[in-house]
Design an enzyme around this catalytic site. Structure first.
Site, PDB file in Angstrom:
ATOM      1  N   LYS A 158      28.297 -13.036  -8.293  1.00 45.56           N
ATOM      2  CA  LYS A 158      28.308 -11.568  -8.172  1.00 45.56           C
ATOM      3  C   LYS A 158      27.401 -10.932  -9.226  1.00 45.56           C
ATOM      4  CE  LYS A 158      32.546 -10.897  -5.689  1.00 45.56           C
ATOM      5  NZ  LYS A 158      33.958 -11.023  -5.662  1.00 45.56           N
ATOM      6  N   LYS A 194      46.149  10.325  16.863  1.00 41.75           N
ATOM      7  CA  LYS A 194      46.934   9.125  16.569  1.00 41.75           C
ATOM      8  C   LYS A 194      46.790   8.104  17.717  1.00 41.75           C
ATOM      9  CE  LYS A 194      51.638   7.654  15.784  1.00 41.75           C
ATOM     10  NZ  LYS A 194      53.026   7.962  16.046  1.00 41.75           N
ATOM     11  N   ASN A 223      44.302  -1.474  -0.133  1.00 40.13           N
ATOM     12  CA  ASN A 223      44.625  -2.731  -0.826  1.00 40.13           C
ATOM     13  C   ASN A 223      45.621  -2.441  -1.948  1.00 40.13           C
ATOM     14  OD1 ASN A 223      43.091  -1.984  -3.278  1.00 40.13           O
ATOM     15  ND2 ASN A 223      41.371  -2.070  -1.858  1.00 40.13           N
ATOM     16  N   PHE A 261      33.516  -5.892 -11.627  1.00 36.23           N
ATOM     17  CA  PHE A 261      34.716  -6.724 -11.683  1.00 36.23           C
ATOM     18  C   PHE A 261      34.628  -7.761 -10.567  1.00 36.23           C
ATOM     19  CE2 PHE A 261      38.397  -5.533 -14.403  1.00 36.23           C
ATOM     20  CZ  PHE A 261      37.759  -4.584 -15.185  1.00 36.23           C
ATOM     21  N   ASP A 303      35.612  -3.803   1.780  1.00 38.39           N
ATOM     22  CA  ASP A 303      34.356  -4.401   2.247  1.00 38.39           C
ATOM     23  C   ASP A 303      34.099  -4.024   3.707  1.00 38.39           C
ATOM     24  OD1 ASP A 303      33.647  -5.790  -0.122  1.00 38.39           O
ATOM     25  OD2 ASP A 303      35.258  -7.228   0.300  1.00 38.39           O
ATOM     26  N   LYS A 311      24.423  -8.829  -7.614  1.00 42.90           N
ATOM     27  CA  LYS A 311      24.565  -7.369  -7.709  1.00 42.90           C
ATOM     28  C   LYS A 311      23.827  -6.812  -8.931  1.00 42.90           C
ATOM     29  CE  LYS A 311      28.959  -7.581  -5.210  1.00 42.90           C
ATOM     30  NZ  LYS A 311      30.141  -6.835  -4.794  1.00 42.90           N
TER      31      LYS A 311
HETATM   32  O1  PMT Z   1      44.017  -1.343 -10.040  1.00 41.08           O
HETATM   33  P1  PMT Z   1      44.940  -2.393 -10.611  1.00 41.08           P
HETATM   34  O2  PMT Z   1      46.229  -2.500  -9.849  1.00 41.08           O
HETATM   35  O3  PMT Z   1      45.153  -2.197 -12.088  1.00 41.08           O
HETATM   36  O4  PMT Z   1      44.241  -3.824 -10.426  1.00 41.08           O
HETATM   37  C1  PMT Z   1      43.065  -4.119 -11.114  1.00 41.08           C
HETATM   38  C2  PMT Z   1      42.051  -4.815 -10.190  1.00 41.08           C
HETATM   39  C3  PMT Z   1      42.600  -6.170  -9.765  1.00 41.08           C
HETATM   40  C4  PMT Z   1      41.754  -3.961  -8.950  1.00 41.08           C
HETATM   41  C5  PMT Z   1      40.731  -4.984 -11.029  1.00 41.08           C
HETATM   42  O5  PMT Z   1      41.022  -5.759 -12.166  1.00 41.08           O
HETATM   43  C6  PMT Z   1      39.646  -5.633 -10.229  1.00 41.08           C
HETATM   44  O6  PMT Z   1      39.505  -6.850 -10.146  1.00 41.08           O
HETATM   45  N1  PMT Z   1      38.796  -4.780  -9.565  1.00 41.08           N
HETATM   46  C7  PMT Z   1      37.771  -5.250  -8.586  1.00 41.08           C
HETATM   47  C8  PMT Z   1      38.434  -5.594  -7.284  1.00 41.08           C
HETATM   48  C9  PMT Z   1      37.435  -6.002  -6.239  1.00 41.08           C
HETATM   49  O7  PMT Z   1      37.231  -5.301  -5.302  1.00 41.08           O
HETATM   50  O8  PMT Z   1      36.791  -7.098  -6.511  1.00 41.08           O
HETATM   51  P2  PMT Z   1      35.641  -7.741  -5.554  1.00 41.08           P
HETATM   52  O9  PMT Z   1      35.462  -9.093  -6.127  1.00 41.08           O
HETATM   53  O10 PMT Z   1      36.012  -7.607  -4.133  1.00 41.08           O
HETATM   54  O11 PMT Z   1      34.380  -6.812  -5.816  1.00 41.08           O
HETATM   55  C10 PMT Z   1      33.426  -7.107  -6.815  1.00 41.08           C
HETATM   56  C11 PMT Z   1      32.858  -5.849  -7.423  1.00 41.08           C
HETATM   57  O12 PMT Z   1      32.097  -5.146  -6.442  1.00 41.08           O
HETATM   58  C12 PMT Z   1      33.880  -4.877  -7.965  1.00 41.08           C
HETATM   59  O13 PMT Z   1      33.384  -4.327  -9.158  1.00 41.08           O
HETATM   60  C13 PMT Z   1      33.960  -3.819  -6.858  1.00 41.08           C
HETATM   61  O14 PMT Z   1      34.282  -2.551  -7.411  1.00 41.08           O
HETATM   62  C14 PMT Z   1      32.554  -3.830  -6.313  1.00 41.08           C
HETATM   63  N2  PMT Z   1      32.435  -3.448  -4.901  1.00 41.08           N
HETATM   64  C15 PMT Z   1      33.005  -4.203  -3.910  1.00 41.08           C
HETATM   65  C16 PMT Z   1      32.832  -3.847  -2.576  1.00 41.08           C
HETATM   66  C17 PMT Z   1      32.084  -2.695  -2.274  1.00 41.08           C
HETATM   67  N3  PMT Z   1      31.915  -2.290  -1.019  1.00 41.08           N
HETATM   68  N4  PMT Z   1      31.526  -1.966  -3.253  1.00 41.08           N
HETATM   69  C18 PMT Z   1      31.701  -2.328  -4.560  1.00 41.08           C
HETATM   70  O15 PMT Z   1      31.190  -1.656  -5.467  1.00 41.08           O
END
Ligand code: PMT
Length: 404
Positions: free
Chosen positions: A336, A288, A209, A322, A278, A340
């Protein structure tokens, strides 16, 4: 926070040197003991007498201007400063410090200093974006120097772009934030995740991503500045990690899960800024994948949600997640937080210009169990990180006894 602190204000030779006078005045009014050092070029833009009058201390320019035989001035100044602020910092002065050059009072003092250094660059946008300047800034940041990023606006050279010195009041705010936070998290262990994960399809292809890691790296830097013992679990990112931070490099969501779960029990705060996949390819091909047919359908399977896993195992830890959203930000953030089992969720609306993935800026809303706790407008990621860490420290000490 600033009153009684001894600071060196380094003014270097750009047109923004005149703003150094306003900064000097604000710091002195706030009660700081300001000792101004100017480069010879800065003295072409603004007179030392102005700075002497505002700071009520002699202004130092020449390394050989030794007025007190009892001391070696640049060593004495370096040893007694609580903080050195270089504002404006030209490309030349940044290059000199990054490469250890010392040919005037300011540069020799900077090399002799063991106190923190805060740098506010100001220059033409093309100079600011030049790979040499970018690399020098990264080098200094990795050594622990703090930066107040330049603003965007009318530059003296005629461009309307990034490069103008941050406003003196913003520099003062950064200095206050630094003094307020310094040492506050000493003895605390902070785990930060950053960057995007990579989910292999075959030896040459993967799903990932847009995360650059900038947000998470800035958080690690801010936590470390506050005295915390920081572990940074970093996925795909080209950012330079801050000095003194323990870095664990990972590729996939599964690798990140393993690293985070291992560090979790001994951790006080976890901040999950990483963008974790995810889904991952259900089959990872050893060779490959060859082209065949007009369409290729990939089968994906769910990865483990690391944040939710930590939420289930949480004991004393403060868990900060986040949320990167493009709609109904508050609703999804609160969902969330509850699902979580987080203590705080930092939500960014990544559909907005300058917010979220990649760039140097972000704007976030921080949610707690009762709803919105704080809103940080569009700021540099470093500033967002400083403010977020101040909030996290507040929450931590509200739970377990106060530490001011
Ligand atoms: O890295 P940069 O370019 O500076 O950009 C910053 C950012 C946009 C990546 C950052 O600010 C941000 O939003 N990070 C979380 C991105 C994300 O995956 O968000 P989400 O809404 O999909 O996930 C929610 C939370 O669950 C996040 O804390 C993520 O780390 C966590 N997660 C998600 C999926 C997973 N399988 N395991 C997780 O722990």
């Amino acid at each position: 926070m600033i009153a009684g602190k001894r600071m060196i204000l380094g003014i270097t030779g750009g047109i923004a040197a005149y703003k150094g006078a306003a900064l000097c005045s604000k710091l002195t009014q706030a009660g700081a003991d300001v000792h101004v050092m100017m480069t010879a070029s800065a003295a072409q833009f603004i007179t030392p007498l102005t700075l002497q009058t505002l700071s009520r201390n002699p202004v130092l320019i020449d390394t050989f201007d030794e007025r007190d035989p009892a001391v070696v001035t640049h060593i004495h100044q370096a040893d007694h400063a609580d903080l050195i602020v270089v504002a404006p910092a030209t490309a030349n002065s940044i290059a000199k410090l990054a490469n250890g050059l010392a040919d005037d009072m300011l540069s020799t003092t900077l090399l002799a200093a063991t106190c923190p250094i805060l740098i506010a660059p100001a220059m033409n946008v093309h100079m600011y974006e030049h790979p040499a300047v970018v690399s020098n800034i990264e080098k200094l940041a990795a050594r622990g120097a703090m930066f107040v990023e330049p603003g965007t606006g009318q530059l003296a050279c005629g461009y309307v772009a990034k490069g103008r010195l941050a406003e003196p009041e913003d520099i003062v705010r950064s200095i206050e934030t630094w003094f307020a936070g310094s040492g506050r998290l000493r003895g605390k262990r902070v785990l930060v995740t950053a960057g995007g994960t990579m989910e292999r399809l075959d030896p040459v292809r993967y799903l990932t991503n847009d995360s650059s890691g900038k947000m998470g790296f800035a958080i690690a830097e801010a936590a470390q500045r506050m005295g915390a013992d920081v572990t940074l679990v970093a996925g795909r990112s080209t950012e330079t990690p801050p000095a003194g931070v323990q870095v664990v490099r990972v590729a996939s969501a599964a690798d990140m899960l393993e690293a985070v779960v291992e560090a979790f029990p001994g951790t006080d705060v976890v901040i999950k800024a990483a963008a974790v996949a995810d889904y991952r390819p259900a089959i990872v091909h050893k060779q490959k994948v060859k082209k065949s047919g007009e369409k290729l359908v990939l089968e994906l399977e769910r990865t483990t949600d690391i944040l939710a896993t930590l939420g289930e195992r949480k004991e004393h830890q403060l868990l900060v997640g986040f949320a990167a959203e493009t709609e109904q930000v508050a609703h999804y953030a609160m969902d969330k937080l509850k699902r979580k089992n987080c203590d705080l969720i930092v939500a960014n609306d990544v559909s907005k210009e300058g917010v979220g993935f990649n760039g140097d800026t972000n704007a976030v809303d921080v949610y707690g169990p009762e709803g919105l706790e704080a809103s940080f407008p569009l700021l540099s990621k470093r500033e967002v990180a400083s403010r977020l860490m101040a909030l996290i420290a507040d929450r931590l000490f509200q739970r377990g006894g106060d530490r001011s």
